[in-house]
Design a protein around this motif. Sequence first.
Motif, short mmCIF file in Angstrom:
data_model
loop_
_atom_site.label_atom_id
_atom_site.label_comp_id
_atom_site.label_asym_id
_atom_site.label_seq_id
_atom_site.Cartn_x
_atom_site.Cartn_y
_atom_site.Cartn_z
N LEU A 196 0.84 -1.04 0.08
CA LEU A 196 -0.12 0.07 0.00
C LEU A 196 0.70 1.35 0.04
CD1 LEU A 196 -2.46 1.68 0.44
CD2 LEU A 196 -2.50 1.03 2.93
N ALA A 197 1.85 1.40 0.70
CA ALA A 197 2.71 2.43 0.88
C ALA A 197 3.60 3.25 0.08
CB ALA A 197 3.53 2.36 2.34
N VAL A 198 3.76 2.45 -1.11
CA VAL A 198 4.76 3.06 -2.17
C VAL A 198 4.01 3.24 -3.56
CG1 VAL A 198 7.03 2.70 -3.41
CG2 VAL A 198 6.78 2.09 -0.91
N ASN A 199 3.68 2.16 -4.00
CA ASN A 199 3.18 2.00 -5.39
C ASN A 199 1.78 2.55 -5.70
OD1 ASN A 199 5.67 1.01 -6.54
ND2 ASN A 199 4.90 -1.21 -6.26
N PRO A 200 0.87 2.50 -4.86
CA PRO A 200 -0.41 2.95 -5.04
C PRO A 200 -0.55 4.36 -4.85
CG PRO A 200 -0.63 0.74 -3.77
CD PRO A 200 0.79 1.29 -3.89
N PRO A 201 0.16 5.01 -3.65
CA PRO A 201 0.02 6.39 -3.48
C PRO A 201 0.99 7.07 -5.00
CG PRO A 201 1.54 5.70 -1.86
CD PRO A 201 0.79 4.61 -2.43
N THR A 202 2.10 6.55 -5.33
CA THR A 202 2.71 6.96 -6.50
C THR A 202 1.86 7.07 -7.65
OG1 THR A 202 4.83 6.12 -5.67
CG2 THR A 202 4.61 6.50 -8.02
N ALA A 203 1.11 6.02 -7.95
CA ALA A 203 0.09 6.08 -9.19
C ALA A 203 -1.04 7.06 -8.69
CB ALA A 203 -0.35 4.70 -9.44
N ALA A 204 -1.47 7.18 -7.77
CA ALA A 204 -2.43 8.20 -7.39
C ALA A 204 -2.03 9.68 -7.50
CB ALA A 204 -3.12 8.12 -5.93
N LEU A 205 -0.99 9.96 -7.09
CA LEU A 205 -0.41 11.15 -7.02
C LEU A 205 0.04 11.48 -8.51
CD1 LEU A 205 1.64 11.21 -3.71
CD2 LEU A 205 -0.28 12.46 -4.24
N LEU A 206 0.53 10.74 -9.20
CA LEU A 206 0.68 11.25 -10.54
C LEU A 206 -0.47 11.30 -11.42
CD1 LEU A 206 3.28 8.04 -11.41
CD2 LEU A 206 3.88 10.47 -11.41
N LEU A 207 -1.89 10.59 -11.05
CA LEU A 207 -2.96 10.91 -11.84
C LEU A 207 -3.54 12.20 -11.12
CD1 LEU A 207 -4.87 7.74 -11.97
CD2 LEU A 207 -4.21 9.00 -13.87
N ARG A 208 -3.24 12.59 -9.84
CA ARG A 208 -4.04 13.79 -9.33
C ARG A 208 -3.20 15.26 -9.30
NH1 ARG A 208 -4.46 13.57 -2.97
NH2 ARG A 208 -2.40 14.71 -3.25
N ASP A 209 -2.07 15.05 -9.40
CA ASP A 209 -1.38 16.30 -9.07
C ASP A 209 -0.71 17.05 -10.00
OD1 ASP A 209 -1.89 15.85 -6.30
OD2 ASP A 209 0.19 15.66 -5.69
N PHE A 210 -0.73 16.69 -11.16
CA PHE A 210 -0.15 17.38 -12.48
C PHE A 210 -0.80 17.85 -13.43
CE2 PHE A 210 3.14 14.66 -10.55
CZ PHE A 210 4.16 15.58 -10.48
N VAL A 211 -2.16 17.10 -13.75
CA VAL A 211 -3.20 17.74 -14.51
C VAL A 211 -4.66 17.63 -14.04
CG1 VAL A 211 -3.99 17.52 -17.00
CG2 VAL A 211 -1.67 17.05 -16.59
N SER A 244 4.66 -2.61 -15.12
CA SER A 244 5.20 -2.47 -13.86
C SER A 244 4.12 -2.32 -12.68
CB SER A 244 6.00 -1.28 -13.81
OG SER A 244 5.42 0.00 -13.85
N ALA A 245 4.52 -2.53 -11.48
CA ALA A 245 3.73 -2.29 -10.39
C ALA A 245 2.85 -0.96 -10.45
CB ALA A 245 4.37 -2.65 -9.19
N VAL A 246 3.78 0.03 -10.58
CA VAL A 246 3.13 1.54 -10.52
C VAL A 246 1.92 1.48 -11.48
CG1 VAL A 246 3.35 3.83 -10.82
CG2 VAL A 246 4.75 2.54 -9.12
N ALA A 247 2.42 1.21 -12.83
CA ALA A 247 1.42 1.34 -13.88
C ALA A 247 0.36 0.56 -13.68
CB ALA A 247 2.12 0.81 -15.16
N GLY A 248 0.42 -0.64 -13.10
CA GLY A 248 -0.75 -1.59 -12.86
C GLY A 248 -1.77 -0.85 -11.85
N TYR A 249 -1.27 -0.23 -10.91
CA TYR A 249 -2.05 0.69 -9.92
C TYR A 249 -2.78 1.94 -10.84
CZ TYR A 249 -0.86 -2.09 -5.90
OH TYR A 249 -0.49 -3.03 -4.98
N LEU A 250 -1.97 2.51 -11.61
CA LEU A 250 -2.43 3.65 -12.36
C LEU A 250 -3.65 3.40 -13.16
CD1 LEU A 250 -0.10 6.70 -13.67
CD2 LEU A 250 -1.83 5.57 -15.08
N ILE A 251 -3.50 2.15 -14.23
CA ILE A 251 -4.38 1.81 -14.96
C ILE A 251 -5.71 1.55 -14.09
CG2 ILE A 251 -5.36 -0.45 -16.34
CD1 ILE A 251 -2.42 -0.53 -16.71
N GLN A 252 -5.77 1.03 -12.82
CA GLN A 252 -6.98 0.62 -11.93
C GLN A 252 -7.44 2.05 -11.62
OE1 GLN A 252 -6.26 -2.96 -9.46
NE2 GLN A 252 -4.26 -2.76 -10.21
N LEU A 253 -6.52 2.76 -11.11
CA LEU A 253 -7.20 4.09 -10.49
C LEU A 253 -7.77 4.93 -11.70
CD1 LEU A 253 -4.41 4.77 -7.99
CD2 LEU A 253 -6.71 4.40 -7.37
N ALA A 254 -7.00 5.03 -12.83
CA ALA A 254 -7.45 5.73 -13.90
C ALA A 254 -9.01 5.20 -14.26
CB ALA A 254 -6.50 5.69 -15.29
#
Length: 331
Positions: free
Chosen positions: A125-140, A155-165
């Motif tokens: 929970l503490a590294v990859n999911p927040p990385t993905a969430a913040l990449l989606l949230r904080d720049f655009v 990658s793991a981050v990308a997998g979370y990003l796909i799901q969150l998106a």
Amino acid sequence: MKANLQARYTERGAIPEAVIEAVPFELPALKPGQALIEVLAAPINPSDVLILTGQYGALPPLPAIGGNEGVGRVVALGPDTAGVAVGRVVLLPVGSGTWTTHLVVDAARLIALPDGADHQQLSMLAVNPPTAALLLRDFVDLQPGDWIIQNAANSAVAGYLIQLAALRGVRTVNVVRRESAVAGVAALGADVVLVDGDDLAARVSAATEGAAIKLAVDAVGGAATRRLASTLAQGAPVVAYGALSGQPAELSPRDLIFNDITLKGFWLARWFRTTAPAQQVELFAELAGLIAEGKLGAPVAATYDLSRIKEAVAAAAQGERSGKILITPNA
């Protein structure tokens, strides 16, 4: 009785599994405000491997215990210690050396996690999911129906990003470096999966029917950054959070000057340092809730007992895995 072990390293070297070793240790007496945690699961992330080889951006002083994240169960509290109850599953403090059977931490730093959720999924929970969430949230300011693009999409981050998106209605173009990775990424709910190449921009345009790509997320660097940038709408950013190629990120003068593309960086450790604890807890609670509901997760390739830490690190350092390597010290 099973011995208490911790994965300790006293030096760094090119072969990560060669520098780390499972060693026995004695549990200290608890002081007021402290909690004793039985570690249930802790992942081996790419950053953990880079720390062992000395190639990461921030290195802990030696000697050190490996592992930056994980989950555990509170088994005892020090005198006059309030907060999380004995028996509760908790998120371990980031950077606390989680490859260990037991951990003594400040009880005030513990975050209680949802009952009944999968411990292995919560451990990531503490590294990859927040990385993905913040990449989606904080720049655009992304809206439902918008398109983004990312590389290293298996990658793991990308997998979370796909799901969150997908949960937000944001559509994703996902770039991988080999054909064998396409099916696994598509199975996560990716809208488009493409193999990287010099004609990437043309293929992205065809696959999205000319849609404006609002954000690029780069984990590779080098020429791969330039190829991502070539797909973007005018003024859109490339946000880099990794450099798997080991090469400096490239941008073409055309994209930089005439298309007003910007290149920004993201490092989760900086976010932890600059963000109020209450905001961190809020994000963790949101992501933990999605994990508990089965809406967010990552594949696990294998689990290892702490006594097999060398094998586990070697497995994590290899490419083309089907999921994360986890340490399960008290399975």
